[in-house]
Structures are given as structure tokens and as C-alpha cells.
Design an enzyme around this catalytic site. Structure first.
Site, PDB file in Angstrom:
ATOM      1  N   GLN A  69       0.848  -1.200   0.000  1.00 41.39           N
ATOM      2  CA  GLN A  69       0.000   0.000   0.000  1.00 41.39           C
ATOM      3  C   GLN A  69       0.877   1.241   0.000  1.00 41.39           C
ATOM      4  O   GLN A  69       0.385   2.351  -0.118  1.00 41.39           O
ATOM      5  CB  GLN A  69      -0.869   0.020   1.266  1.00 41.39           C
ATOM      6  CG  GLN A  69      -1.822  -1.145   1.375  1.00 41.39           C
ATOM      7  CD  GLN A  69      -2.434  -1.210   2.760  1.00 41.39           C
ATOM      8  OE1 GLN A  69      -3.392  -0.532   3.065  1.00 41.39           O
ATOM      9  NE2 GLN A  69      -1.867  -2.033   3.619  1.00 41.39           N
ATOM     10  N   HIS A  80      -1.488   1.588  -4.345  1.00 41.36           N
ATOM     11  CA  HIS A  80      -1.823   3.011  -4.243  1.00 41.36           C
ATOM     12  C   HIS A  80      -0.897   3.902  -5.063  1.00 41.36           C
ATOM     13  O   HIS A  80      -0.840   5.104  -4.838  1.00 41.36           O
ATOM     14  CB  HIS A  80      -1.827   3.430  -2.767  1.00 41.36           C
ATOM     15  CG  HIS A  80      -2.874   2.720  -1.963  1.00 41.36           C
ATOM     16  ND1 HIS A  80      -2.824   2.557  -0.603  1.00 41.36           N
ATOM     17  CD2 HIS A  80      -4.016   2.102  -2.363  1.00 41.36           C
ATOM     18  CE1 HIS A  80      -3.893   1.880  -0.192  1.00 41.36           C
ATOM     19  NE2 HIS A  80      -4.617   1.582  -1.239  1.00 41.36           N
ATOM     20  N   ASN A 120       3.123  -6.769  13.265  1.00 38.56           N
ATOM     21  CA  ASN A 120       2.753  -5.368  13.492  1.00 38.56           C
ATOM     22  C   ASN A 120       3.265  -4.944  14.867  1.00 38.56           C
ATOM     23  O   ASN A 120       3.475  -5.769  15.750  1.00 38.56           O
ATOM     24  CB  ASN A 120       1.225  -5.213  13.422  1.00 38.56           C
ATOM     25  CG  ASN A 120       0.809  -3.774  13.153  1.00 38.56           C
ATOM     26  OD1 ASN A 120       1.140  -2.864  13.908  1.00 38.56           O
ATOM     27  ND2 ASN A 120       0.094  -3.553  12.071  1.00 38.56           N
TER      28      ASN A 120
HETATM   29  P1  NAD Z   1      -1.237   2.992   8.839  1.00 36.88           P
HETATM   30  O1  NAD Z   1      -0.443   4.216   9.120  1.00 36.88           O
HETATM   31  O2  NAD Z   1      -2.713   3.056   8.915  1.00 36.88           O
HETATM   32  O3  NAD Z   1      -0.770   1.851   9.823  1.00 36.88           O
HETATM   33  C1  NAD Z   1       0.590   1.590  10.047  1.00 36.88           C
HETATM   34  C2  NAD Z   1       0.672   0.317  10.854  1.00 36.88           C
HETATM   35  O4  NAD Z   1       2.041   0.000  11.002  1.00 36.88           O
HETATM   36  C3  NAD Z   1       0.074   0.431  12.254  1.00 36.88           C
HETATM   37  O5  NAD Z   1      -0.794  -0.664  12.462  1.00 36.88           O
HETATM   38  C4  NAD Z   1       1.310   0.362  13.177  1.00 36.88           C
HETATM   39  O6  NAD Z   1       1.022  -0.322  14.384  1.00 36.88           O
HETATM   40  C5  NAD Z   1       2.284  -0.414  12.327  1.00 36.88           C
HETATM   41  N1  NAD Z   1       3.696  -0.149  12.589  1.00 36.88           N
HETATM   42  C6  NAD Z   1       4.293   1.045  12.878  1.00 36.88           C
HETATM   43  N2  NAD Z   1       5.621   0.879  12.990  1.00 36.88           N
HETATM   44  C7  NAD Z   1       5.875  -0.431  12.759  1.00 36.88           C
HETATM   45  C8  NAD Z   1       7.061  -1.219  12.726  1.00 36.88           C
HETATM   46  N3  NAD Z   1       8.265  -0.696  12.928  1.00 36.88           N
HETATM   47  N4  NAD Z   1       6.952  -2.550  12.450  1.00 36.88           N
HETATM   48  C9  NAD Z   1       5.730  -3.104  12.246  1.00 36.88           C
HETATM   49  N5  NAD Z   1       4.568  -2.412  12.268  1.00 36.88           N
HETATM   50  C10 NAD Z   1       4.650  -1.087  12.511  1.00 36.88           C
HETATM   51  O7  NAD Z   1      -0.748   2.459   7.412  1.00 36.88           O
HETATM   52  P2  NAD Z   1      -1.500   1.616   6.296  1.00 36.88           P
HETATM   53  O8  NAD Z   1      -2.288   0.520   6.910  1.00 36.88           O
HETATM   54  O9  NAD Z   1      -0.452   1.297   5.288  1.00 36.88           O
HETATM   55  O10 NAD Z   1      -2.567   2.636   5.645  1.00 36.88           O
HETATM   56  C11 NAD Z   1      -2.250   3.966   5.433  1.00 36.88           C
HETATM   57  C12 NAD Z   1      -2.426   4.471   4.011  1.00 36.88           C
HETATM   58  O11 NAD Z   1      -1.579   5.619   3.839  1.00 36.88           O
HETATM   59  C13 NAD Z   1      -2.016   3.497   2.933  1.00 36.88           C
HETATM   60  O12 NAD Z   1      -2.973   3.563   1.969  1.00 36.88           O
HETATM   61  C14 NAD Z   1      -0.685   4.025   2.370  1.00 36.88           C
HETATM   62  O13 NAD Z   1      -0.756   4.084   0.957  1.00 36.88           O
HETATM   63  C15 NAD Z   1      -0.588   5.454   2.842  1.00 36.88           C
HETATM   64  N6  NAD Z   1       0.756   5.773   3.419  1.00 36.88           N
HETATM   65  C16 NAD Z   1       1.889   5.344   2.797  1.00 36.88           C
HETATM   66  C17 NAD Z   1       3.137   5.610   3.370  1.00 36.88           C
HETATM   67  C18 NAD Z   1       4.371   5.127   2.655  1.00 36.88           C
HETATM   68  O14 NAD Z   1       4.388   5.024   1.432  1.00 36.88           O
HETATM   69  N7  NAD Z   1       5.442   4.788   3.388  1.00 36.88           N
HETATM   70  C19 NAD Z   1       3.232   6.286   4.575  1.00 36.88           C
HETATM   71  C20 NAD Z   1       2.051   6.728   5.186  1.00 36.88           C
HETATM   72  C21 NAD Z   1       0.812   6.452   4.591  1.00 36.88           C
END
Ligand code: NAD
Length: 247
Positions: A108, A126, A219
């Protein structure tokens, strides 16, 4: 964040990994957290860019209303990302494409860090912040990490927009369908670093599970998906994935 305990890895999970031929991995923002990318619910959700909430500046309506402002926001985000490197979680997932006979990575994330760590054929649900797309003919162009971002379409001359699925938009045609097909075929499904709140992506582990796969969540904390998983490993993806790789 809770310290990772090896004891979370059950004998069942151990033998499933050793026997697996077809593995499916779904990743979310948490997989990039240890690279320094903020997660959605770890700050990004409440972020405001020049007075506009995250879900307004990153919306389909904003592309229509003020494309330069959208670009300003995405140029800023790419600037933040350009200095960041993949972490041990990305690297382990990249190794797994050569460890298991059949392997699918669906993300994602839009940050491009899976590809940067060597993953091939990543199914990006995405989109990707390092790509642009023409608002008329849909032609796609890469944005160089160290060069200027193209402004106009080299195909038809119209404006380019980020090749990202924005709030209020559908997933690209065929992308979710491909991910769902691979999820339904796998024997072992890992769900890594996603809060499992954003649909349809969050439905992929359910598809895998109902087709008979063993589902393991990795997670930092429990999610709404945890109760339906066969194994739940709580801790950092950058510690847990390399640990699983050593089995
Ligand atoms: P989210 O932010 O909703 O959830 C992140 C999850 O990661 C949480 O459940 C958290 O507990 C967990 N987490 C945090 N640090 C961690 C670690 N070190 N190891 C394991 N787990 C960890 O993210 P989502 O579910 O991907 O949904 C958010 C939306 O926003 C997606 O659609 C995505 O496209 C977008 N997004 C993308 C990025 C990126 O490209 N890096 C960053 C932020 C949001």
C-alpha cells in the site's frame, strides 16, 4: 514498542515457513517506519500542509482545483523520502522473492522503498510517488531522484499529476484484481505493518484465509485483523522479518 521475543514464533509457523512454496506478502506504512517514513496514523493523519488537512491536499478534488498546490505537497514529500534508505524489513522481503518458488509482494506504500531494496514486480495498490501520470492520456513517467520533475506530458503535452491513488479515487484497473488472484493462490500470507483499515487492501488477507492460506500478521500492535490471523507477531518488522528469514 514491545521488544521482540523469539518465543512468539510457534513450531507451526516455523514449519509453515520451511514448507512454503507460494508466499504472499502485503505491506503497509509500518514496514517503512524504521526507515524514517511517518505512518499514516503516526502523524500523517493529522498533518496539515499550508492549512490544508492531509486528506484534502491529497484528494482528487484538489487535482482539479489546484494542481500546483498538489505538486508542491508531493515535491515536499519526495524531498523527505529522497534521503531515506530501505530497512531490514524491505531487505528481507526482497530476499524472499528468491527463497520461495512463488512469491508476490503487494504494497500500500507509495514510497518506492521496496523497489529500492531490490524487490521486483511489486504490486503497488496506491501508486508510486516517484511516478507522474498525464491527466489526459494516462501516460506515465518516472521522476528522477536527482533531476527535475517533468511538468508536461511528452506524449500529448497536457499536465502531469502524481501517479498516486488519491482520496476519492479508485484503484488502477486490474491492480487489485491481480493482488486478489495471488492472495487466493498462496499457502502462506504475511500482513506486515498495516493497520488493516484501508479497503480494499485490507480484504486481501481475508481472501487468502478463506482460500485456505495460513495468515501471519507482523505489526507493532494488534489490529482489527489480529483475531482472524493464525499467527500474530508483535514487534518491529525490521526485527521480526529477519528473524523469520533465519528459520
Ligand atoms: P497505517 O499508518 O494506517 O498503519 C501503520 C501500521 O504499522 C500500524 O498498524 C502500526 O502499528 C504499524 N507499525 C508502525 N511501525 C511499525 C514497525 N516498525 N513494524 C511493524 N509495524 C509497525 O498504514 P497503512 O495501513 O499502510 O494505511 C495507510 C495508508 O496511507 C495506505 O494507503 C498508504 O498508501 C498510505 N501511506 C503510505 C506511506 C508510505 O508510502 N510509506 C506512509 C504513510 C501512509
Amino acid at each position: 514498542m514491545q521488544t521482540v521475543h523469539r518465543s512468539q514464533i510457534t513450531a507451526e509457523l516455523n514449519s509453515r515457513i520451511k514448507a512454503a512454496h507460494n508466499v504472499f506478502v502485503l505491506t503497509g506504512a509500518g514496514v517503512s517506519a524504521e526507515s524514517g517514513v511517518p505512518t499514516f496514523r503516526g502523524g500523517g493523519n493529522s498533518a496539515v500542509w499550508k492549512g490544508l488537512p492531509f486528506d484534502v491536499i491529497s484528494s482528487a478534488q484538489m487535482v482539479q482545483r489546484d494542481l500546483p498546490a498538489v505538486w508542491e505537497w508531493f515535491d515536499y514529500r519526495r524531498g523527505v523520502l529522497s534521503g531515506l534508505a530501505p530497512n531490514a524489513a524491505h531487505e528481507t522481503v526482497a530476499k524472499w522473492q528468491d527463497r520461495f518458488p512463488k512469491f508476490t509482494l503487494v504494497t500500500q506504500n507509495v514510497d518506492g522503498l521496496h523497489t529500492k531494496s531490490g524487490s521486483r514486480d511489486v504490486v503497488e495498490l496506491h501508486g508510486n510517488i516517484w511516478r507522474t501520470r498525464c491527466i489526459s492520456c494516462n501516460a506515465r513517467f518516472e521522476i528522477p531522484a536527482d533531476g527535475p520533475r517533468p511538468n508536461d506530458c511528452q506524449n500529448c503535452g497536457d499536465h502531469l499529476r502524481p501517479d498516486i491513488v488519491l482520496f476519492g479515487e479508485m484503484l488502477p484497473t486490474g491492480t487489485f484484481e491481480l493482488a486478489a488472484e495471488k492472495a487466493a493462490e498462496c499457502e502462506l500470507c504475511f500482513v506486515v505493518g498495516t493497520s488493516a483499515l484501508v479497503y480494499p487492501a485490507a480484504g486481501l488477507p481475508e481472501i487468502a484465509k478463506s482460500a485456505g492460506a495460513y495468515v501471519c500478521e507482523i505489526n507493532a500492535e494488534r489490529t482489527s485483523l489480529s483475531d482472524s490471523c493464525d499467527a500474530v507477531l508483535t514487534g518491529k518488522a525490521g526485527e521480526l522479518l529477519p528473524m523469520l528469514d533465519q528459520l
